[in-house]
Design a protein around this motif. Structure first.
Motif, mmCIF file in Angstrom:
data_model
loop_
_atom_site.group_PDB
_atom_site.id
_atom_site.type_symbol
_atom_site.label_atom_id
_atom_site.label_comp_id
_atom_site.label_asym_id
_atom_site.label_seq_id
_atom_site.Cartn_x
_atom_site.Cartn_y
_atom_site.Cartn_z
ATOM 1 N N SER A 42 3.263 1.105 -8.981
ATOM 2 C CA SER A 42 3.278 0.868 -7.541
ATOM 3 C C SER A 42 4.711 0.636 -7.104
ATOM 4 O O SER A 42 5.488 0.023 -7.835
ATOM 5 C CB SER A 42 2.412 -0.337 -7.179
ATOM 6 O OG SER A 42 2.526 -0.641 -5.788
ATOM 7 N N ILE A 43 5.055 1.133 -5.930
ATOM 8 C CA ILE A 43 6.396 0.875 -5.397
ATOM 9 C C ILE A 43 6.303 0.221 -4.020
ATOM 10 O O ILE A 43 7.214 0.303 -3.209
ATOM 11 C CB ILE A 43 7.235 2.172 -5.322
ATOM 12 C CG1 ILE A 43 6.499 3.268 -4.538
ATOM 13 C CG2 ILE A 43 7.587 2.665 -6.712
ATOM 14 C CD1 ILE A 43 7.336 4.515 -4.329
ATOM 15 N N SER A 44 5.145 -0.471 -3.794
ATOM 16 C CA SER A 44 4.938 -1.195 -2.543
ATOM 17 C C SER A 44 4.560 -2.627 -2.855
ATOM 18 O O SER A 44 4.024 -2.925 -3.924
ATOM 19 C CB SER A 44 3.833 -0.540 -1.715
ATOM 20 O OG SER A 44 4.156 0.811 -1.419
ATOM 21 N N ASP A 45 4.835 -3.531 -1.913
ATOM 22 C CA ASP A 45 4.458 -4.927 -2.123
ATOM 23 C C ASP A 45 3.007 -5.141 -1.723
ATOM 24 O O ASP A 45 2.275 -4.191 -1.421
ATOM 25 C CB ASP A 45 5.395 -5.857 -1.367
ATOM 26 C CG ASP A 45 5.419 -5.601 0.132
ATOM 27 O OD1 ASP A 45 4.454 -4.985 0.644
ATOM 28 O OD2 ASP A 45 6.392 -6.001 0.792
ATOM 29 N N SER A 46 2.587 -6.400 -1.685
ATOM 30 C CA SER A 46 1.177 -6.715 -1.446
ATOM 31 C C SER A 46 0.687 -6.319 -0.058
ATOM 32 O O SER A 46 -0.514 -6.156 0.159
ATOM 33 C CB SER A 46 0.935 -8.213 -1.655
ATOM 34 O OG SER A 46 1.769 -8.982 -0.799
ATOM 35 N N VAL A 47 1.592 -6.138 0.886
ATOM 36 C CA VAL A 47 1.186 -5.737 2.241
ATOM 37 C C VAL A 47 1.465 -4.269 2.492
ATOM 38 O O VAL A 47 1.400 -3.800 3.636
ATOM 39 C CB VAL A 47 1.897 -6.607 3.309
ATOM 40 C CG1 VAL A 47 1.461 -8.049 3.183
ATOM 41 C CG2 VAL A 47 3.406 -6.486 3.197
ATOM 42 N N GLY A 48 1.809 -3.539 1.431
ATOM 43 C CA GLY A 48 1.983 -2.095 1.559
ATOM 44 C C GLY A 48 3.361 -1.646 1.982
ATOM 45 O O GLY A 48 3.572 -0.464 2.257
#
Length: 305
Positions: A41-47
């Motif tokens: 994944s290259i996004s945090d918890s909020v996208g």
């Protein structure tokens, strides 16, 4: 066993003990020189995307420059081998650090520089190595093939006797000659022997050599670099001292100092002054290790040459 990775980890703890850096995990293996990397994944918890073009990411001992990002497939386009790092393959599950203050590559470079500095005359540290050469009574000069190319000095020469006593007398008259151009000395170093020994039996040569570079994260500081097991705390201290001045240079650029309050809260030279304790500790430890070596290998007959 203390590996290069262990030394890097210790250096990072010295430099930034309370700081955490954003990471992403490699989803599938990448070949050496690959120009795209796939992460879990290259996004945090909020996208929100945490990898962006123009960033530098570090994985193992390689740096990458990010040229493009596909948040749908978690694929990052990169320039491999960035800033002189070596292109390499990376296993699935490898951790990639986003914009690290001190990458594994940068720290490893400074660790090797510090290993070289430790064996400088002013520090007086070295590894003791040995090589055997067969004595030939018709020869006075022997090529020093097989010795460390950075040999500091020959410490001692003993020769085997053809008797049942197992006695190896010590030689007194010899000389190490460097930069020999004669084809009889392919290594360009010659050991000149000015006394006799037993024909066909070995000369046992002990010599001082600098420490070796660490090339891989699994390289051991003792068996590969040649550092004494008592001195494995020195490279992290040396690497930290070498890396901090670069941070001070960066901090003094106006375009880096986004928050104007930093000029008051962290005045100029504060970063440099923060390492004075490390510097004193390192010098004290170097002196201790030099004293230990002096006790183990005391000077032998200053007029031996």
């Amino acid at each position: 066993m203390t590996t290069l990775q262990d030394v890097i980890n210790e250096t990072q703890r010295l430099l930034q003990p309370d700081q955490r850096e954003r990471i992403v995990i490699l989803a599938s293996p990448s070949a050496s020189g690959a120009t795209s990397l796939v992460f879990n994944s290259i996004s945090d918890s909020v996208g929100t995307g945490i990898v962006r073009p123009g960033q530098q990411i570090a994985m193992d001992l390689e740096l990458f420059y990010v040229t493009g990002v596909d948040n749908t497939t978690n694929t990052v386009s990169v320039l491999p081998g960035w800033r002189g790092s070596t292109k390499a393959s990376h296993a699935a599950g490898a951790i990639a650090y986003i914009e690290p203050k001190f990458s594994n590559f940068d720290i490893a470079q400074q660790i090797n520089h510090d290993l070289a500095a430790l064996s400088a005359p002013g520090n007086g540290l070295y590894q003791m190595k040995t090589v055997d050469i067969t004595f030939n009574p018709i020869m006075r000069g022997y090529d020093m093939a097989g010795v460390h190319p950075g040999i500091i000095d020959v410490y001692d020469i003993e020769y085997k006797q053809a008797t049942a006593t197992h006695y190896w007398p010590r030689m007194d008259r010899w000389k190490l000659v460097r930069n020999m151009t004669d084809s009889a000395f392919p290594s360009s170093m010659a050991l000149m022997i000015y006394e006799g020994a037993w024909p066909g039996l070995p000369l046992h040569i002990s010599y001082k050599a600098p420490f070796n570079d660490l090339l891989y994260l699994t390289d051991d500081l003792v068996s590969v670099a040649g550092l004494p097991s008592t001195a494995t705390d020195l490279p992290p201290l040396g690497a930290a001292l070498r890396l901090v001045p670069g941070r001070e240079v960066s901090r003094n650029f106006a375009d880096v100092q986004n928050d104007a309050r930093r000029a008051v809260e962290v005045p100029a030279a504060a970063v440099m002054n923060s390492i004075l304790g490390l510097e004193k500790t390192r010098q004290m430890r170097i002196d201790e290790e030099a004293g230990r070596l002096q006790r183990m290998y005391p000077s032998i007959r200053p007029g031996r040459r």
